[in-house]
Scaffold this motif. Sequence first.
Motif, PDB file in Angstrom:
ATOM      1  N   GLY A 257      36.720  47.491  39.470  1.00  0.00           N
ATOM      2  CA  GLY A 257      36.393  46.116  39.124  1.00  0.00           C
ATOM      3  C   GLY A 257      37.250  45.154  39.915  1.00  0.00           C
ATOM      4  N   GLY A 258      37.337  43.951  39.435  1.00  0.00           N
ATOM      5  CA  GLY A 258      38.115  42.916  40.093  1.00  0.00           C
ATOM      6  C   GLY A 258      39.574  42.986  39.717  1.00  0.00           C
ATOM      7  N   PRO A 259      40.325  41.945  40.017  1.00  0.00           N
ATOM      8  CA  PRO A 259      41.760  41.922  39.725  1.00  0.00           C
ATOM      9  C   PRO A 259      42.090  42.187  38.259  1.00  0.00           C
ATOM     10  CG  PRO A 259      41.160  40.100  41.169  1.00  0.00           C
ATOM     11  CD  PRO A 259      39.872  40.728  40.729  1.00  0.00           C
ATOM     12  N   GLU A 260      41.138  41.882  37.384  1.00  0.00           N
ATOM     13  CA  GLU A 260      41.418  42.012  35.943  1.00  0.00           C
ATOM     14  C   GLU A 260      41.644  43.459  35.497  1.00  0.00           C
ATOM     15  OE1 GLU A 260      37.107  42.657  36.513  1.00  0.00           O
ATOM     16  OE2 GLU A 260      38.520  41.132  37.229  1.00  0.00           O
ATOM     17  N   VAL A 261      41.271  44.448  36.306  1.00  0.00           N
ATOM     18  CA  VAL A 261      41.425  45.843  35.878  1.00  0.00           C
ATOM     19  C   VAL A 261      42.818  46.382  36.171  1.00  0.00           C
ATOM     20  CG1 VAL A 261      38.964  46.253  36.248  1.00  0.00           C
ATOM     21  CG2 VAL A 261      40.595  46.928  38.028  1.00  0.00           C
ATOM     22  N   LEU A 262      43.637  45.637  36.905  1.00  0.00           N
ATOM     23  CA  LEU A 262      44.997  46.086  37.196  1.00  0.00           C
ATOM     24  C   LEU A 262      45.885  45.893  35.969  1.00  0.00           C
ATOM     25  CD1 LEU A 262      45.493  44.491  40.734  1.00  0.00           C
ATOM     26  CD2 LEU A 262      45.008  46.881  40.241  1.00  0.00           C
ATOM     27  N   PHE A 263      46.745  46.873  35.718  1.00  0.00           N
ATOM     28  CA  PHE A 263      47.682  46.725  34.603  1.00  0.00           C
ATOM     29  C   PHE A 263      49.017  47.360  34.966  1.00  0.00           C
ATOM     30  CE2 PHE A 263      45.578  50.763  33.850  1.00  0.00           C
ATOM     31  CZ  PHE A 263      46.597  51.604  33.424  1.00  0.00           C
ATOM     32  N   ALA A 264      50.081  46.893  34.328  1.00  0.00           N
ATOM     33  CA  ALA A 264      51.429  47.398  34.574  1.00  0.00           C
ATOM     34  C   ALA A 264      51.776  48.447  33.532  1.00  0.00           C
ATOM     35  CB  ALA A 264      52.431  46.252  34.523  1.00  0.00           C
TER      36      ALA A 264
ATOM     37  N   HIS B 192      51.533  34.292  53.432  1.00  0.00           N
ATOM     38  CA  HIS B 192      50.916  33.277  52.584  1.00  0.00           C
ATOM     39  C   HIS B 192      51.696  33.080  51.287  1.00  0.00           C
ATOM     40  CE1 HIS B 192      47.610  30.927  50.795  1.00  0.00           C
ATOM     41  NE2 HIS B 192      47.929  31.554  49.671  1.00  0.00           N
ATOM     42  N   ALA B 193      52.076  34.209  50.668  1.00  0.00           N
ATOM     43  CA  ALA B 193      52.741  34.103  49.363  1.00  0.00           C
ATOM     44  C   ALA B 193      53.494  35.375  49.053  1.00  0.00           C
ATOM     45  CB  ALA B 193      51.715  33.841  48.257  1.00  0.00           C
ATOM     46  N   THR B 194      54.598  35.228  48.321  1.00  0.00           N
ATOM     47  CA  THR B 194      55.266  36.361  47.691  1.00  0.00           C
ATOM     48  C   THR B 194      55.047  36.227  46.191  1.00  0.00           C
ATOM     49  OG1 THR B 194      57.360  35.148  47.629  1.00  0.00           O
ATOM     50  CG2 THR B 194      56.994  36.609  49.510  1.00  0.00           C
ATOM     51  N   ILE B 195      54.572  37.298  45.570  1.00  0.00           N
ATOM     52  CA  ILE B 195      54.141  37.261  44.177  1.00  0.00           C
ATOM     53  C   ILE B 195      54.826  38.396  43.421  1.00  0.00           C
ATOM     54  CG2 ILE B 195      52.116  37.591  42.663  1.00  0.00           C
ATOM     55  CD1 ILE B 195      50.425  36.314  44.890  1.00  0.00           C
ATOM     56  N   PRO B 196      55.313  38.153  42.214  1.00  0.00           N
ATOM     57  CA  PRO B 196      55.949  39.235  41.450  1.00  0.00           C
ATOM     58  C   PRO B 196      55.012  40.435  41.285  1.00  0.00           C
ATOM     59  CG  PRO B 196      56.368  37.116  40.408  1.00  0.00           C
ATOM     60  CD  PRO B 196      55.369  36.860  41.494  1.00  0.00           C
ATOM     61  N   LEU B 197      55.586  41.627  41.377  1.00  0.00           N
ATOM     62  CA  LEU B 197      54.800  42.855  41.273  1.00  0.00           C
ATOM     63  C   LEU B 197      53.955  42.880  40.010  1.00  0.00           C
ATOM     64  CD1 LEU B 197      54.098  45.763  42.145  1.00  0.00           C
ATOM     65  CD2 LEU B 197      56.221  46.506  41.022  1.00  0.00           C
ATOM     66  N   ALA B 198      54.504  42.423  38.901  1.00  0.00           N
ATOM     67  CA  ALA B 198      53.768  42.444  37.638  1.00  0.00           C
ATOM     68  C   ALA B 198      52.523  41.570  37.675  1.00  0.00           C
ATOM     69  CB  ALA B 198      54.680  42.012  36.493  1.00  0.00           C
ATOM     70  N   GLU B 199      52.449  40.656  38.648  1.00  0.00           N
ATOM     71  CA  GLU B 199      51.299  39.764  38.776  1.00  0.00           C
ATOM     72  C   GLU B 199      50.394  40.179  39.941  1.00  0.00           C
ATOM     73  OE1 GLU B 199      52.478  35.639  38.797  1.00  0.00           O
ATOM     74  OE2 GLU B 199      54.223  36.082  37.535  1.00  0.00           O
TER      75      GLU B 199
ATOM     76  N   VAL C 182      49.991  43.691  50.373  1.00  0.00           N
ATOM     77  CA  VAL C 182      48.667  43.797  49.755  1.00  0.00           C
ATOM     78  C   VAL C 182      47.633  43.724  50.874  1.00  0.00           C
ATOM     79  CG1 VAL C 182      47.067  42.809  48.080  1.00  0.00           C
ATOM     80  CG2 VAL C 182      49.529  42.680  47.686  1.00  0.00           C
ATOM     81  N   THR C 183      46.753  44.706  50.930  1.00  0.00           N
ATOM     82  CA  THR C 183      45.787  44.782  52.023  1.00  0.00           C
ATOM     83  C   THR C 183      44.361  44.711  51.490  1.00  0.00           C
ATOM     84  OG1 THR C 183      45.631  47.204  51.949  1.00  0.00           O
ATOM     85  CG2 THR C 183      47.379  46.247  53.322  1.00  0.00           C
ATOM     86  N   LEU C 184      43.448  44.323  52.361  1.00  0.00           N
ATOM     87  CA  LEU C 184      42.041  44.285  51.998  1.00  0.00           C
ATOM     88  C   LEU C 184      41.512  45.661  51.608  1.00  0.00           C
ATOM     89  CD1 LEU C 184      39.436  42.654  51.662  1.00  0.00           C
ATOM     90  CD2 LEU C 184      39.029  42.930  54.116  1.00  0.00           C
ATOM     91  N   PRO C 185      41.866  46.759  52.318  1.00  0.00           N
ATOM     92  CA  PRO C 185      41.413  48.081  51.867  1.00  0.00           C
ATOM     93  C   PRO C 185      41.847  48.409  50.439  1.00  0.00           C
ATOM     94  CG  PRO C 185      42.160  48.220  54.133  1.00  0.00           C
ATOM     95  CD  PRO C 185      42.515  46.842  53.649  1.00  0.00           C
ATOM     96  N   ALA C 186      43.058  48.022  50.056  1.00  0.00           N
ATOM     97  CA  ALA C 186      43.511  48.284  48.687  1.00  0.00           C
ATOM     98  C   ALA C 186      42.685  47.485  47.682  1.00  0.00           C
ATOM     99  CB  ALA C 186      44.988  47.942  48.546  1.00  0.00           C
TER     100      ALA C 186
ATOM    101  N   HIS D 132      45.577  40.130  44.309  1.00  0.00           N
ATOM    102  CA  HIS D 132      44.244  40.621  44.643  1.00  0.00           C
ATOM    103  C   HIS D 132      43.213  39.497  44.588  1.00  0.00           C
ATOM    104  CE1 HIS D 132      44.391  45.247  44.555  1.00  0.00           C
ATOM    105  NE2 HIS D 132      45.589  44.792  44.846  1.00  0.00           N
ATOM    106  N   ALA D 133      43.360  38.609  43.624  1.00  0.00           N
ATOM    107  CA  ALA D 133      42.421  37.487  43.514  1.00  0.00           C
ATOM    108  C   ALA D 133      42.497  36.583  44.739  1.00  0.00           C
ATOM    109  CB  ALA D 133      42.707  36.688  42.243  1.00  0.00           C
ATOM    110  N   LEU D 134      43.689  36.382  45.272  1.00  0.00           N
ATOM    111  CA  LEU D 134      43.850  35.574  46.479  1.00  0.00           C
ATOM    112  C   LEU D 134      43.047  36.157  47.640  1.00  0.00           C
ATOM    113  CD1 LEU D 134      47.626  34.588  46.773  1.00  0.00           C
ATOM    114  CD2 LEU D 134      45.676  33.039  46.920  1.00  0.00           C
TER     115      LEU D 134
END
Length: 307
Positions: free
Chosen positions: A10-17, A279-286, A39-43, A291-293
Amino acid sequence: MLRIRYERNGGPEVLFAEDVPVPQPGPGELLVRNEAIGVTLPAVRKVREGTTPGPLGGEVAGVVAAVGTGVTGFAVGDLVTGLAFVDGYADLTLLHQTMTSHVPQGATALDAVALVRSGLVARGAYEAARPEPGESVLVTAAASAVGALALQHARNGGASRVVAAVSDLAKADLVRCLGADEVVRYDDAGWGEPVDVVLDGVGGDLLGPAVRALAPGGRLVAFSSGGGTVDAYELLIRSASVIGFQMAAIARNKPDLYARWREELWAAWRAGTIRTSVHATIPLAEAARAHALIEGRANLGKVVLVP
């Protein structure tokens, strides 16, 4: 340790810590305490479309925390970067020594993640086209981490004209600063005068206009994970060709070339002839936000997770 995982596509919403035990390095492995995770497009596509949900691999950089038996050339405390096949989105990651390299003095983990993998893919795709000085080059996904470096490889390689193809003209200033002479949008009716080489990191429906952008005898290098179909007749009437490129094949089959390209990348970075764009550094938990970016094509350069 903290690890990001997904158990359904699914989209970014399926990722969880989740909190999991720290892994122990096996023979030939290093345990790396991550400072930056690319973070890569293939991932992103794997989460959206893949068939085997689970921990995510990827490019990481950080400090060696432990080494397994048989490891040579690396020691605890070294700053390294490498490609992880699992658990790349984590506080600590296991890297095999064959997929790991030192980060040179004066560079940071963030520099390494922004430069090495993306730069190697950009260099390899450009070289696969066998460009001649004075030829024209068009790069799709030109504002992505790989695309931004591919523009610079084309410019430094003597291209007479460099064209950046982007989803939004809001990205025009960045790609022009990195060497583009012209900027076109994906949905433009035409992409200007035909070019000798197209470096395509998007795939899918963009392959059609990419082929039509080729001049007679032109070459399209397809290095995207996005798949797609090429019309053979469009190639025929242009006497054009399509070349598939995968960086893993170079790393696996031509390790000396892979190492040379990597050293040349760092040398160009030190000389200022290659610049990275973060472009951005984002906390791992987020990670979902990262992915949404990328899914929204909103990034200008590399998106990096920071534990």
